[in-house]
Design a protein around this motif. Structure first.
Motif, mmCIF file in Angstrom:
data_model
loop_
_atom_site.group_PDB
_atom_site.id
_atom_site.type_symbol
_atom_site.label_atom_id
_atom_site.label_comp_id
_atom_site.label_asym_id
_atom_site.label_seq_id
_atom_site.Cartn_x
_atom_site.Cartn_y
_atom_site.Cartn_z
ATOM 1 N N ASP A 109 71.209 -13.795 -125.038
ATOM 2 C CA ASP A 109 71.192 -14.549 -126.276
ATOM 3 C C ASP A 109 70.754 -15.986 -125.969
ATOM 4 O OD1 ASP A 109 71.687 -15.742 -128.729
ATOM 5 O OD2 ASP A 109 73.681 -14.891 -128.920
ATOM 6 N N LYS A 110 69.742 -16.438 -126.663
ATOM 7 C CA LYS A 110 69.189 -17.779 -126.419
ATOM 8 C C LYS A 110 70.222 -18.879 -126.693
ATOM 9 C CE LYS A 110 64.583 -16.316 -127.789
ATOM 10 N NZ LYS A 110 64.931 -15.001 -128.327
ATOM 11 N N ARG A 111 71.099 -18.625 -127.647
ATOM 12 C CA ARG A 111 72.126 -19.629 -127.949
ATOM 13 C C ARG A 111 73.027 -19.870 -126.745
ATOM 14 N NH1 ARG A 111 75.376 -17.429 -132.527
ATOM 15 N NH2 ARG A 111 75.083 -15.588 -131.265
ATOM 16 N N TRP A 112 73.353 -18.821 -126.015
ATOM 17 C CA TRP A 112 74.213 -18.961 -124.836
ATOM 18 C C TRP A 112 73.501 -19.727 -123.732
ATOM 19 C CZ3 TRP A 112 79.237 -18.353 -124.010
ATOM 20 C CH2 TRP A 112 79.971 -17.686 -124.991
ATOM 21 N N VAL A 113 72.221 -19.443 -123.539
ATOM 22 C CA VAL A 113 71.455 -20.175 -122.514
ATOM 23 C C VAL A 113 71.420 -21.654 -122.865
ATOM 24 C CG1 VAL A 113 69.208 -20.436 -121.414
ATOM 25 C CG2 VAL A 113 70.087 -18.154 -121.894
ATOM 26 N N ALA A 114 71.132 -21.968 -124.129
ATOM 27 C CA ALA A 114 71.087 -23.363 -124.559
ATOM 28 C C ALA A 114 72.460 -24.022 -124.455
ATOM 29 C CB ALA A 114 70.543 -23.453 -125.982
ATOM 30 N N ALA A 115 73.521 -23.293 -124.815
ATOM 31 C CA ALA A 115 74.872 -23.844 -124.745
ATOM 32 C C ALA A 115 75.277 -24.115 -123.299
ATOM 33 C CB ALA A 115 75.865 -22.897 -125.405
ATOM 34 N N ILE A 116 74.978 -23.197 -122.410
ATOM 35 C CA ILE A 116 75.290 -23.411 -120.993
ATOM 36 C C ILE A 116 74.494 -24.591 -120.454
ATOM 37 C CG2 ILE A 116 75.040 -22.404 -118.679
ATOM 38 C CD1 ILE A 116 75.770 -19.679 -120.023
ATOM 39 N N ASN A 136 67.355 -26.210 -121.066
ATOM 40 C CA ASN A 136 67.362 -26.482 -122.500
ATOM 41 C C ASN A 136 65.957 -26.668 -123.070
ATOM 42 O OD1 ASN A 136 68.713 -26.762 -124.906
ATOM 43 N ND2 ASN A 136 68.970 -28.954 -124.666
ATOM 44 N N VAL A 137 65.060 -27.257 -122.318
ATOM 45 C CA VAL A 137 63.721 -27.562 -122.834
ATOM 46 C C VAL A 137 62.986 -26.315 -123.326
ATOM 47 C CG1 VAL A 137 61.445 -28.443 -122.171
ATOM 48 C CG2 VAL A 137 63.494 -29.729 -121.594
ATOM 49 N N PRO A 138 62.919 -25.218 -122.582
ATOM 50 C CA PRO A 138 62.216 -24.046 -123.115
ATOM 51 C C PRO A 138 62.994 -23.324 -124.222
ATOM 52 C CG PRO A 138 63.049 -23.571 -120.923
ATOM 53 C CD PRO A 138 63.304 -25.020 -121.179
ATOM 54 N N ALA A 161 62.068 -21.812 -128.666
ATOM 55 C CA ALA A 161 62.443 -20.403 -128.837
ATOM 56 C C ALA A 161 63.524 -20.261 -129.914
ATOM 57 C CB ALA A 161 62.925 -19.823 -127.508
ATOM 58 N N LEU A 162 64.527 -21.118 -129.887
ATOM 59 C CA LEU A 162 65.580 -21.070 -130.899
ATOM 60 C C LEU A 162 65.058 -21.476 -132.271
ATOM 61 C CD1 LEU A 162 68.644 -22.498 -128.979
ATOM 62 C CD2 LEU A 162 68.506 -20.277 -130.074
ATOM 63 N N THR A 203 77.133 -28.305 -127.445
ATOM 64 C CA THR A 203 77.530 -27.021 -126.874
ATOM 65 C C THR A 203 78.360 -26.216 -127.865
ATOM 66 O OG1 THR A 203 77.549 -27.976 -124.652
ATOM 67 C CG2 THR A 203 78.751 -25.918 -124.956
ATOM 68 N N ILE A 204 79.334 -26.872 -128.480
ATOM 69 C CA ILE A 204 80.182 -26.193 -129.462
ATOM 70 C C ILE A 204 79.351 -25.747 -130.662
ATOM 71 C CG2 ILE A 204 82.106 -26.536 -131.073
ATOM 72 C CD1 ILE A 204 83.298 -28.423 -128.875
ATOM 73 N N SER A 205 78.437 -26.594 -131.103
ATOM 74 C CA SER A 205 77.575 -26.238 -132.232
ATOM 75 C C SER A 205 76.740 -25.004 -131.925
ATOM 76 C CB SER A 205 76.648 -27.401 -132.588
ATOM 77 O OG SER A 205 77.387 -28.499 -133.025
ATOM 78 N N LEU A 206 76.185 -24.964 -130.731
ATOM 79 C CA LEU A 206 75.373 -23.809 -130.354
ATOM 80 C C LEU A 206 76.204 -22.531 -130.301
ATOM 81 C CD1 LEU A 206 73.168 -25.473 -127.630
ATOM 82 C CD2 LEU A 206 72.295 -24.252 -129.633
ATOM 83 N N LEU A 207 77.420 -22.635 -129.801
ATOM 84 C CA LEU A 207 78.261 -21.448 -129.669
ATOM 85 C C LEU A 207 78.825 -20.955 -130.998
ATOM 86 C CD1 LEU A 207 80.196 -22.325 -126.398
ATOM 87 C CD2 LEU A 207 78.342 -20.663 -126.685
ATOM 88 N N THR A 208 78.938 -21.847 -131.979
ATOM 89 C CA THR A 208 79.516 -21.453 -133.257
ATOM 90 C C THR A 208 78.474 -21.206 -134.344
ATOM 91 O OG1 THR A 208 79.847 -23.776 -133.863
ATOM 92 C CG2 THR A 208 81.689 -22.627 -132.791
#
Length: 124
Positions: A1-8, A45-47, A51-52, A109-114
């Motif tokens: 999931d792209k959101r998890w990659v961005a959040a991490i 985060n850059v790529p 994508a998101l 990070t919280i925004s991406l995960l929620t």
């Protein structure tokens, strides 16, 4: 999931800022974990941004939305240095600026995960 990659990635940037925050008191060895974590976080985060954005808003609007995102990043880059200087002038240290940046990335990070998964009609 792209959101998890961005959040991490955001979490790694936040953690790196905490290391950077304590370089003055903890010693220059903290620059090593800062550099590694920041590089991995920013590089991850850059790529994920385009994508998101494509996944949430579709291809037809991607250019316009990317332009707005890059504009906001540029605004942050322009204002960040003078604000950090202002923090230093007021507090005698940059620690408040690094702590604020860590806090902002934690919020990201919280925004991406929620954030809910995108609607299927935008996945084109």
């Amino acid at each position: 999931d792209k959101r998890w990659v961005a959040a991490i990635s955001c979490a790694l940037v936040s953690l790196s800022m905490l290391f950077f925050n304590f370089v003055a008191s903890g010693g220059p060895w903290l620059l090593l974990p800062f550099t590694i974590l920041f590089g991995l976080g920013w590089g991850g985060n850059v790529p994920m941004q385009p994508a998101l954005l494509r996944e949430y808003f579709g291809r037809a609007r991607l250019g316009s939305i990317m332009g707005m995102v890059v504009g906001m990043i540029s605004l942050g880059s322009i204002l960040g240095s003078p604000l950090a200087g202002w923090v230093f002038d007021r507090l005698g240290s940059y620690q408040g600026a690094w702590s604020a940046l860590a806090g902002i990335t934690i919020i990201g990070t919280i925004s991406l995960l929620t954030t809910p998964r995108p609607a299927k009609n935008y996945r084109r």
